[in-house]
Write a protein that holds these residues in place. Structure first.
Motif, PDB file in Angstrom:
ATOM      1  N   LEU A  71       0.820  -1.207   0.000  1.00 15.47           N
ATOM      2  CA  LEU A  71       0.000   0.000   0.000  1.00 15.47           C
ATOM      3  C   LEU A  71       0.857   1.261   0.000  1.00 15.47           C
ATOM      4  O   LEU A  71       0.586   2.203  -0.748  1.00 15.47           O
ATOM      5  CB  LEU A  71      -0.941  -0.003   1.208  1.00 15.47           C
ATOM      6  CG  LEU A  71      -2.077  -1.012   1.162  1.00 15.47           C
ATOM      7  CD1 LEU A  71      -2.823  -1.041   2.489  1.00 15.47           C
ATOM      8  CD2 LEU A  71      -3.033  -0.695   0.031  1.00 15.47           C
ATOM      9  N   VAL A  72       1.881   1.283   0.847  1.00 16.26           N
ATOM     10  CA  VAL A  72       2.690   2.496   0.988  1.00 16.26           C
ATOM     11  C   VAL A  72       3.631   2.691  -0.199  1.00 16.26           C
ATOM     12  O   VAL A  72       3.833   3.818  -0.657  1.00 16.26           O
ATOM     13  CB  VAL A  72       3.490   2.451   2.313  1.00 16.26           C
ATOM     14  CG1 VAL A  72       4.521   3.556   2.381  1.00 16.26           C
ATOM     15  CG2 VAL A  72       2.547   2.536   3.499  1.00 16.26           C
ATOM     16  N   ARG A  73       4.186   1.626  -0.705  1.00 16.28           N
ATOM     17  CA  ARG A  73       5.199   1.734  -1.753  1.00 16.28           C
ATOM     18  C   ARG A  73       4.598   1.849  -3.155  1.00 16.28           C
ATOM     19  O   ARG A  73       5.163   2.512  -4.005  1.00 16.28           O
ATOM     20  CB  ARG A  73       6.130   0.518  -1.689  1.00 16.28           C
ATOM     21  CG  ARG A  73       7.213   0.482  -2.716  1.00 16.28           C
ATOM     22  CD  ARG A  73       8.297   1.518  -2.415  1.00 16.28           C
ATOM     23  NE  ARG A  73       9.419   1.346  -3.317  1.00 16.28           N
ATOM     24  CZ  ARG A  73       9.640   2.133  -4.360  1.00 16.28           C
ATOM     25  NH1 ARG A  73       8.847   3.132  -4.615  1.00 16.28           N
ATOM     26  NH2 ARG A  73      10.682   1.923  -5.126  1.00 16.28           N
ATOM     27  N   TYR A  74       3.475   1.190  -3.391  1.00 17.73           N
ATOM     28  CA  TYR A  74       2.943   1.147  -4.749  1.00 17.73           C
ATOM     29  C   TYR A  74       1.566   1.778  -4.914  1.00 17.73           C
ATOM     30  O   TYR A  74       1.368   2.623  -5.789  1.00 17.73           O
ATOM     31  CB  TYR A  74       2.909  -0.301  -5.262  1.00 17.73           C
ATOM     32  CG  TYR A  74       4.288  -0.886  -5.410  1.00 17.73           C
ATOM     33  CD1 TYR A  74       5.118  -0.493  -6.448  1.00 17.73           C
ATOM     34  CD2 TYR A  74       4.764  -1.810  -4.506  1.00 17.73           C
ATOM     35  CE1 TYR A  74       6.397  -1.007  -6.585  1.00 17.73           C
ATOM     36  CE2 TYR A  74       6.043  -2.337  -4.628  1.00 17.73           C
ATOM     37  CZ  TYR A  74       6.851  -1.931  -5.669  1.00 17.73           C
ATOM     38  OH  TYR A  74       8.104  -2.433  -5.786  1.00 17.73           O
ATOM     39  N   VAL A  75       0.608   1.359  -4.123  1.00 16.01           N
ATOM     40  CA  VAL A  75      -0.773   1.811  -4.340  1.00 16.01           C
ATOM     41  C   VAL A  75      -0.928   3.302  -4.041  1.00 16.01           C
ATOM     42  O   VAL A  75      -1.486   4.049  -4.852  1.00 16.01           O
ATOM     43  CB  VAL A  75      -1.761   0.973  -3.498  1.00 16.01           C
ATOM     44  CG1 VAL A  75      -3.169   1.522  -3.623  1.00 16.01           C
ATOM     45  CG2 VAL A  75      -1.717  -0.482  -3.929  1.00 16.01           C
ATOM     46  N   GLY A  76      -0.431   3.751  -2.897  1.00 17.21           N
ATOM     47  CA  GLY A  76      -0.556   5.163  -2.525  1.00 17.21           C
ATOM     48  C   GLY A  76       0.098   6.104  -3.511  1.00 17.21           C
ATOM     49  O   GLY A  76      -0.546   7.045  -4.009  1.00 17.21           O
ATOM     50  N   PRO A  77       1.391   5.898  -3.827  1.00 17.69           N
ATOM     51  CA  PRO A  77       2.030   6.793  -4.793  1.00 17.69           C
ATOM     52  C   PRO A  77       1.391   6.753  -6.191  1.00 17.69           C
ATOM     53  O   PRO A  77       1.304   7.785  -6.859  1.00 17.69           O
ATOM     54  CB  PRO A  77       3.476   6.289  -4.854  1.00 17.69           C
ATOM     55  CG  PRO A  77       3.695   5.653  -3.532  1.00 17.69           C
ATOM     56  CD  PRO A  77       2.381   5.037  -3.175  1.00 17.69           C
ATOM     57  N   ILE A 126      -8.774  10.978 -10.495  1.00 20.99           N
ATOM     58  CA  ILE A 126      -9.392   9.871 -11.218  1.00 20.99           C
ATOM     59  C   ILE A 126      -9.168   8.531 -10.495  1.00 20.99           C
ATOM     60  O   ILE A 126      -9.847   7.539 -10.764  1.00 20.99           O
ATOM     61  CB  ILE A 126      -8.886   9.822 -12.674  1.00 20.99           C
ATOM     62  CG1 ILE A 126      -9.860   9.056 -13.537  1.00 20.99           C
ATOM     63  CG2 ILE A 126      -7.488   9.253 -12.759  1.00 20.99           C
ATOM     64  CD1 ILE A 126      -9.658   9.255 -15.012  1.00 20.99           C
ATOM     65  N   ALA A 127      -8.235   8.496  -9.576  1.00 24.88           N
ATOM     66  CA  ALA A 127      -7.964   7.268  -8.804  1.00 24.88           C
ATOM     67  C   ALA A 127      -8.964   7.071  -7.669  1.00 24.88           C
ATOM     68  O   ALA A 127      -8.977   6.009  -7.044  1.00 24.88           O
ATOM     69  CB  ALA A 127      -6.550   7.293  -8.238  1.00 24.88           C
TER      70      ALA A 127
END
Length: 82
Positions: A26-32, A40-41
């Protein structure tokens, strides 16, 4: 080894792995990625956290991990020392 201790250790190790892995994802990929995409996300994030209950999953895994760790520590304190 006591079977209860074995089960608690498995819950603690597997739960910790899932907890850290999901937090990292979540912190490394989804959030950024959501931040880069912008407004739009929002439908994706709403789907992931409300409909798919991602936050409930991470919280549940964290709670199971912590409780299993506490119980493991409690059982270790009660074991007779040789």
């Amino acid at each position: 080894m006591d079977p209860v201790m074995l089960v608690l250790r498995i819950f603690h190790i597997v739960g910790g792995t899932l907890w850290v892995g999901s937090a990292f994802l979540l912190v490394r990929y989804v959030g950024p990625t959501a931040n880069t995409i912008g407004p739009i996300a929002a439908p994706f994030m709403i789907e992931m956290f409300k409909a798919r209950r991602a936050a409930r999953y991470v919280t549940s895994v964290a709670l199971i991990t912590v409780i299993a760790g506490w119980l493991t520590a409690d059982f270790r304190e009660r074991e007779p020392q040789i």
